[in-house]
Motif scaffolding. Structure first.
Motif, short mmCIF file in Angstrom:
data_model
loop_
_atom_site.label_atom_id
_atom_site.label_comp_id
_atom_site.label_asym_id
_atom_site.label_seq_id
_atom_site.Cartn_x
_atom_site.Cartn_y
_atom_site.Cartn_z
N SER A 141 0.84 -1.32 0.14
CA SER A 141 0.01 0.37 -0.14
C SER A 141 0.90 1.25 -0.07
N ALA A 142 2.25 1.48 0.47
CA ALA A 142 2.87 2.59 0.63
C ALA A 142 3.09 2.29 -1.11
N GLY A 143 3.54 1.46 -1.07
CA GLY A 143 3.67 1.94 -2.61
C GLY A 143 3.62 2.16 -4.22
N ALA A 144 1.97 2.13 -3.68
CA ALA A 144 0.62 2.69 -4.19
C ALA A 144 0.71 3.84 -4.07
N SER A 145 0.63 4.31 -2.94
CA SER A 145 0.72 5.40 -2.65
C SER A 145 2.20 6.60 -3.37
N ILE A 146 3.14 6.00 -3.61
CA ILE A 146 3.92 6.37 -4.29
C ILE A 146 3.51 6.94 -5.72
N ALA A 147 3.39 5.80 -6.24
CA ALA A 147 2.74 5.66 -7.49
C ALA A 147 1.34 7.11 -7.50
N MET A 148 0.98 7.21 -6.76
CA MET A 148 -0.33 7.66 -6.35
C MET A 148 0.51 9.80 -6.90
N ALA A 149 1.36 9.66 -5.48
CA ALA A 149 1.88 10.85 -5.60
C ALA A 149 2.58 11.36 -6.46
N ALA A 150 3.15 10.45 -7.38
CA ALA A 150 4.42 10.47 -8.77
C ALA A 150 2.77 11.52 -9.74
N ALA A 151 1.64 10.35 -10.44
CA ALA A 151 0.93 10.70 -11.40
C ALA A 151 0.11 11.83 -10.88
N ASP A 184 -7.40 17.75 -14.56
CA ASP A 184 -8.04 16.41 -13.63
C ASP A 184 -7.65 15.26 -14.13
N VAL A 185 -8.07 13.98 -13.18
CA VAL A 185 -7.81 13.08 -13.91
C VAL A 185 -8.46 11.91 -12.46
N THR A 186 -8.35 10.53 -13.00
CA THR A 186 -8.20 9.63 -11.70
C THR A 186 -7.63 8.20 -12.01
N ILE A 187 -7.07 8.08 -11.28
CA ILE A 187 -5.11 7.58 -10.69
C ILE A 187 -6.40 6.20 -10.42
N CYS A 188 -5.78 4.44 -10.84
CA CYS A 188 -5.76 3.66 -10.43
C CYS A 188 -4.30 2.97 -10.61
N GLN A 211 1.19 9.18 -19.81
CA GLN A 211 2.35 10.54 -19.72
C GLN A 211 2.21 10.67 -18.05
N ILE A 212 0.77 10.73 -17.62
CA ILE A 212 0.69 10.59 -16.12
C ILE A 212 1.33 9.06 -15.36
N ALA A 213 0.86 8.03 -16.01
CA ALA A 213 1.08 6.00 -16.10
C ALA A 213 2.08 6.13 -15.83
N ARG A 214 2.89 6.52 -17.12
CA ARG A 214 4.60 6.62 -16.90
C ARG A 214 5.38 7.20 -16.05
N ALA A 215 5.08 8.23 -15.51
CA ALA A 215 5.62 9.07 -14.40
C ALA A 215 5.04 8.18 -13.46
N ALA A 216 3.90 7.24 -12.94
CA ALA A 216 3.64 6.62 -11.88
C ALA A 216 4.51 5.58 -11.88
N VAL A 217 5.22 4.81 -12.74
CA VAL A 217 5.41 3.45 -12.38
C VAL A 217 7.43 3.99 -12.28
N ALA A 218 7.46 4.78 -13.22
CA ALA A 218 8.77 5.32 -13.33
C ALA A 218 8.82 6.02 -11.75
N ALA A 219 7.96 6.37 -11.12
CA ALA A 219 8.31 6.76 -9.40
C ALA A 219 8.55 5.04 -8.80
N LEU A 220 7.68 3.76 -8.99
CA LEU A 220 7.56 3.19 -8.80
C LEU A 220 8.86 2.23 -8.49
N ARG A 221 9.25 2.22 -10.58
CA ARG A 221 10.14 1.69 -10.07
C ARG A 221 12.01 2.39 -9.43
N ASN A 222 11.45 3.57 -9.07
CA ASN A 222 12.85 4.53 -9.19
C ASN A 222 12.80 3.94 -6.76
N SER A 223 11.91 2.86 -6.53
CA SER A 223 11.96 3.11 -5.37
C SER A 223 12.05 1.02 -4.79
N LEU A 224 12.63 0.12 -6.27
CA LEU A 224 13.12 -1.10 -6.18
C LEU A 224 13.72 -1.24 -5.16
#
Length: 205
Positions: A75-85, A95-99, A190-203
């Protein structure tokens, strides 16, 4: 008479000391056995868990293990992705919806800041990206008609073939995905990729 009594008393004391020593020795053996069991089973390489804030990683050194290693988004990882998105969306005034979902396409974290249907679209994109282990933009391209050719059979599948879903791949295995809806398709992506990049950086690898 006193000598006999003293001798008997001495033997009783010696026997009691020996019994206490045996009890202590038995306790030591039990403790050492428990430590050996802990080291042999709970800390064995095939059962060792490494944890981080964003991911839970099960590692195995067994080359012929019946189960493969995998990374699980917490859930902490999901929060990192959400914050980046959200940061990327806010920086562009979108204004978007993010999952953020797990590898099975089940949502871990969803935030809706767009029209009502965007919830279903964002979660659908995330699920499709996770289960196909591909960006949904690639699926959309495959389904679209180009030069009279397309894979229209994809349109009958229960997946959302719209750009804006991006999987998180670790060692060739999909560990989850991010889906975004609310703006133009390339902007969602673009937003989704930013979120995934943030997650990957925290691996933790």
């Amino acid at each position: 008479g006193n000598c006999t009594s003293d001798t008997t008393l001495d033997k009783a004391i010696i026997l009691e000391v020996q019994m206490q020593f045996l009890n202590i020795l038995l306790c030591v053996v039990v403790v050492l056995t428990q430590i050996s069991f802990y080291n042999a089973f709970l800390l064995a390489p095939s059962h060792r868990y490494r944890r981080s804030t964003s991911f839970q990683l099960m590692s195995s050194s067994e080359p012929n293990a019946a189960f493969a290693s995998h990374v699980v988004i917490t859930s902490a990882g999901a929060s990192i992705a959400m914050a980046a998105a959200e940061a990327d969306a806010a920086a562009n005034g979108w204004d978007v919806t993010i999952c953020v979902c797990d590898a099975g396409g089940v949502p871990i974290y969803v935030k809706r800041n767009a029209f009502a249907a965007s919830y279903e679209i964002a979660t659908g994109k995330a699920k499709s990206a996770a289960l196909f282990a591909k960006e949904t933009g690639l699926l959309e391209d495959a389904a679209n008609v180009v030069d009279g050719r397309s894979r229209t059979a994809l349109l009958s599948s229960p997946f959302l073939l719209m750009r804006g879903g991006v999987p998180l791949m670790v060692n060739g295995i999909c560990c989850g995905a991010v889906g975004v809806s609310g703006v133009q398709a390339d902007q969602d992506e673009q937003i989704a990729r930013a979120a995934v990049a943030a997650l990957r950086n925290s691996l933790p690898l």
